[in-house]
Design an enzyme around this catalytic site. Structure first.
Site, PDB file in Angstrom:
ATOM      1  N   ILE A  21      -7.480   0.013  10.786  1.00 17.09           N
ATOM      2  CA  ILE A  21      -8.014   0.775  10.505  1.00 17.09           C
ATOM      3  C   ILE A  21     -10.090   0.283  10.034  1.00 17.09           C
ATOM      4  O   ILE A  21      -9.498  -0.970   9.504  1.00 17.09           O
ATOM      5  CB  ILE A  21      -8.596   2.152  10.346  1.00 17.09           C
ATOM      6  CG1 ILE A  21      -7.856   2.012   8.620  1.00 17.09           C
ATOM      7  CG2 ILE A  21      -7.274   3.115  10.531  1.00 17.09           C
ATOM      8  CD1 ILE A  21      -7.408   3.027   7.831  1.00 17.09           C
ATOM      9  N   PHE A  48      -5.486   5.218   0.166  1.00 17.71           N
ATOM     10  CA  PHE A  48      -4.585   4.610   0.009  1.00 17.71           C
ATOM     11  C   PHE A  48      -5.033   3.400  -1.257  1.00 17.71           C
ATOM     12  O   PHE A  48      -6.029   2.969  -1.576  1.00 17.71           O
ATOM     13  CB  PHE A  48      -4.938   2.684   1.149  1.00 17.71           C
ATOM     14  CG  PHE A  48      -4.662   3.611   2.248  1.00 17.71           C
ATOM     15  CD1 PHE A  48      -3.535   3.340   3.121  1.00 17.71           C
ATOM     16  CD2 PHE A  48      -5.524   4.552   2.822  1.00 17.71           C
ATOM     17  CE1 PHE A  48      -3.304   3.662   3.795  1.00 17.71           C
ATOM     18  CE2 PHE A  48      -5.370   4.341   4.612  1.00 17.71           C
ATOM     19  CZ  PHE A  48      -4.712   4.151   4.740  1.00 17.71           C
ATOM     20  N   TYR A 105       0.530  -1.175  -0.060  1.00 20.10           N
ATOM     21  CA  TYR A 105       0.257   0.103  -0.009  1.00 20.10           C
ATOM     22  C   TYR A 105       0.942   1.363   0.056  1.00 20.10           C
ATOM     23  O   TYR A 105       1.970   0.851   0.379  1.00 20.10           O
ATOM     24  CB  TYR A 105      -0.836   0.211   1.658  1.00 20.10           C
ATOM     25  CG  TYR A 105      -0.393   0.134   2.436  1.00 20.10           C
ATOM     26  CD1 TYR A 105       0.219   1.269   3.464  1.00 20.10           C
ATOM     27  CD2 TYR A 105      -0.160  -0.315   3.764  1.00 20.10           C
ATOM     28  CE1 TYR A 105       0.752   0.987   3.849  1.00 20.10           C
ATOM     29  CE2 TYR A 105       1.228  -0.613   5.001  1.00 20.10           C
ATOM     30  CZ  TYR A 105       0.816   0.839   4.711  1.00 20.10           C
ATOM     31  OH  TYR A 105       1.733   0.584   5.749  1.00 20.10           O
ATOM     32  N   TYR A 120      -8.476   7.245  11.467  1.00 17.72           N
ATOM     33  CA  TYR A 120      -8.194   7.664  12.703  1.00 17.72           C
ATOM     34  C   TYR A 120      -9.277   8.546  13.395  1.00 17.72           C
ATOM     35  O   TYR A 120      -8.826   8.893  14.920  1.00 17.72           O
ATOM     36  CB  TYR A 120      -7.095   7.901  12.994  1.00 17.72           C
ATOM     37  CG  TYR A 120      -5.640   6.911  12.388  1.00 17.72           C
ATOM     38  CD1 TYR A 120      -5.652   5.631  13.800  1.00 17.72           C
ATOM     39  CD2 TYR A 120      -5.456   6.780  11.292  1.00 17.72           C
ATOM     40  CE1 TYR A 120      -4.926   4.716  12.876  1.00 17.72           C
ATOM     41  CE2 TYR A 120      -4.568   5.231  10.902  1.00 17.72           C
ATOM     42  CZ  TYR A 120      -4.366   4.687  11.547  1.00 17.72           C
ATOM     43  OH  TYR A 120      -3.468   3.739  11.016  1.00 17.72           O
ATOM     44  N   PHE A 158       1.781  10.000   3.676  1.00 18.49           N
ATOM     45  CA  PHE A 158       2.347   9.333   4.763  1.00 18.49           C
ATOM     46  C   PHE A 158       2.652   8.094   5.246  1.00 18.49           C
ATOM     47  O   PHE A 158       3.589   7.672   5.875  1.00 18.49           O
ATOM     48  CB  PHE A 158       0.921   9.745   6.155  1.00 18.49           C
ATOM     49  CG  PHE A 158       0.128   9.229   5.744  1.00 18.49           C
ATOM     50  CD1 PHE A 158      -0.173   7.829   5.874  1.00 18.49           C
ATOM     51  CD2 PHE A 158      -1.108   9.504   5.041  1.00 18.49           C
ATOM     52  CE1 PHE A 158      -1.439   6.653   6.424  1.00 18.49           C
ATOM     53  CE2 PHE A 158      -2.286   8.878   4.406  1.00 18.49           C
ATOM     54  CZ  PHE A 158      -2.323   7.427   5.218  1.00 18.49           C
ATOM     55  N   ASP A 159       2.570   7.208   4.661  1.00 19.01           N
ATOM     56  CA  ASP A 159       2.941   5.587   4.293  1.00 19.01           C
ATOM     57  C   ASP A 159       3.353   5.033   3.787  1.00 19.01           C
ATOM     58  O   ASP A 159       2.401   5.337   2.558  1.00 19.01           O
ATOM     59  CB  ASP A 159       2.447   5.214   5.521  1.00 19.01           C
ATOM     60  CG  ASP A 159       2.872   3.938   6.247  1.00 19.01           C
ATOM     61  OD1 ASP A 159       4.084   3.798   6.566  1.00 19.01           O
ATOM     62  OD2 ASP A 159       2.085   3.324   6.632  1.00 19.01           O
TER      63      ASP A 159
END
Length: 511
Positions: free
Chosen positions: A87, A129, A59, A113, A69-70
């Site tokens: 999540i 994502f 991902y 979140y 962010f990731d």
């Protein structure tokens, strides 16, 4: 657990595939009743995962402004579907895919979140994502071990682990991240034998991972086993020479035969400080003198321990939460500390002590051009919020601060922001750098309508240096006379304190 280990648990830094396919227009997304939006870019031909099965996925995660962010890196990320290990949007979204599918998820805050900031993700963020469902495994070894440990005990789990390993684990998929998370579940829950066993199994299964040795060494320190901790921190550092946590822990463990006892007490004390924070927020009594004695003793045992600076900072934060003016006496206790970091912290705190006995003076031109002079706000309750867009805890507070402002502004509550954001530096670019315009755009998006000081100097912010601020958010709450009554009015405490101060007369009555 070192900070990168926590990020690994929170964001599952694992492995990235190459995403292909065209993302279609927004009206071509499928929207589920929960609010999840998704579109499949590439259709695979594999099976569809079921609840309880392990999903292996690649991902890339981005924020609405396109900020990444990731992402996974070397290996796919593993999680058990439908077990609340990820999540809500992921549990729902991956249940819709087949192995080989590449898709896009657009996840609203309620399925992400929510109002809580997590690492680089601001509160109330819609997340995007790009995902790939790589494979499905029948079940997770970590889940199976947890079931046996919780139901039948550790001895039974040890036997089952040996049996499963001899049979190459059969239907159970062994994943480093899932086992590490289980180990910390027991470590943080005070179940040390269980934590040591699970983290030890992780080392056995993944002997080339620096992270697993770092994690088991932490448990071994808590267990008082210096030799084992030295061995495993050394192995972690050997596998990853950039592991500064392992290097620091090794140096301390090797400094003296009794060093491990000081380290264990520091860990216990940190746990007790966290419990005290919770108790204080709940209005329960706290034995502050006992905590003070223990902090002083830990610092005295090993003056060179870097971690003591964080420990003292946490203690002082608690002390200030209970009684800001009384905390000055605590600051003085550490001014001559043999620990350099503790001594610097205390000196900075004493700089704040100098402004507690008079109304706060703060004057500047805001980033949007407004002239700000706190002295002109006498008669109102004022929050001076020292923060930054890159600060996770600061972002976590934003919804709470905005709600308090919207509720109480008409009654005389004002906020002044001082941002520690760093201006862009072409020679040393970094993701966290922002222009004044970018900071203002952030505040507008988040409903922060009050004025903001911005000079782009990061930790050299003149107001931060003047008031000895070493950590943010620092939230200075002023009464109607301009006196600082709190430096950490966070969470539910903010609105409660503002209401109390608004109810007071504009100037104290003289007896």
């Amino acid at each position: 657990m070192p900070w990168w280990g926590m990020l690994r648990l929170l964001f599952a830094l694992a492995g990235l595939g190459v995403f292909t396919g065209t993302i279609r227009a927004a009206d071509e997304y499928v929207t589920t009743p929960s609010g999840l939006k998704y579109q499949i870019l590439v259709h695979g031909s594999g099976a569809q995962p079921k609840v309880g099965q392990v999903v292996l996925a690649n991902y890339v995660g981005t924020l609405p402004d396109g900020t990444e962010f990731d992402r996974t890196k070397d290996e796919p990320f593993a999680f058990t579907l439908g077990q609340h290990q990820v999540i809500k949007g992921w549990d729902e979204g991956f249940a819709l895919l087949h192995v080989g599918d590449k898709a896009v998820f657009v996840i609203p805050p309620a399925l992400g979140y929510g109002a809580k900031a997590i690492g680089p993700i601001p509160a109330n963020s819609t997340l995007s994502f790009q995902v790939e469902l790589v494979a499905i495994k029948e079940g997770a070894l970590a889940d199976a071990l947890k079931e046996v440990i919780d139901r039948d005990g550790l001895t039974a789990a040890e036997s089952r682990f040996a049996e499963w390993k001899a049979n190459h684990f059969g239907r159970y998929f062994p994943d480093e991240g899932q086992l590490n998370a289980l180990g910390y579940h027991y470590l943080q829950g005070g179940k040390l034998p269980e934590a040591l066993a699970v983290l030890g199994w992780n080392v056995e299964l993944f002997p080339n991972s620096a992270n697993v040795y770092d994690s088991v060494a932490e448990a071994e320190v808590k267990n008082g086993d210096a030799a084992a901790a030295i061995r495993d921190y050394a192995k972690s550092f050997e596998l990853d020479p950039k592991n500064s946590n392992a290097a620091a822990m090794l140096a301390e463990l090797r400094s003296s035969p009794g060093a491990i006892e000081a380290m264990r007490e520091r860990m216990r004390l940190q746990d007790d400080l966290e419990a005290a924070f919770t108790a204080q927020e709940q209005g329960k009594p706290i034995d502050l003198p006992s905590l003070r004695r223990r902090v002083l003793d830990v610092v005295a045992r090993n003056p060179a321990a870097d971690a003591d600076g964080n420990l003292v900072n946490n203690y002082l934060y608690l002390s200030e939460s209970i009684d800001l003016h009384g905390a000055v006496q605590d600051w003085k206790l550490f001014v001559d500390s043999p620990n350099e970091k503790v001594r610097e912290l205390a000196h900075d705190k004493m700089g704040l002590a100098g402004v507690l006995n008079a109304p706060l003076e703060l004057k500047f031109k805001a980033a949007d051009g407004r002239e700000v002079d706190v002295a002109q706000l006498r008669g109102k309750v004022v929050l001076v919020d020292f923060w930054a867009t890159w600060c996770g805890p600061c972002r976590e507070e934003i919804p709470n601060v905005v709600a308090a402002y919207n509720q109480l502004h008409a009654q005389g509550f004002e906020i002044v922001g001082v941002t520690f954001d760093q201006a862009p530096d072409p020679e040393h670019p970094a993701k966290r750098q922002k222009t004044a315009g970018q900071v203002l755009a952030f505040t507008q998006e988040n409903g922060m309508t009050w004025p903001q000081y911005y000079d782009g100097t990061y930790w050299k912010n003149p107001f931060g240096q003047r008031f000895g601020i070493r950590a943010i958010p620092a939230m200075f709450l002023l009464d109607k006379t301009g006196m600082i009554v709190s430096t950490n009015a966070r969470g539910s405490k903010l609105a409660t304190e503002v209401k109390r101060l608004l109810a007071q007369p504009a100037a104290p009555t003289k007896s």
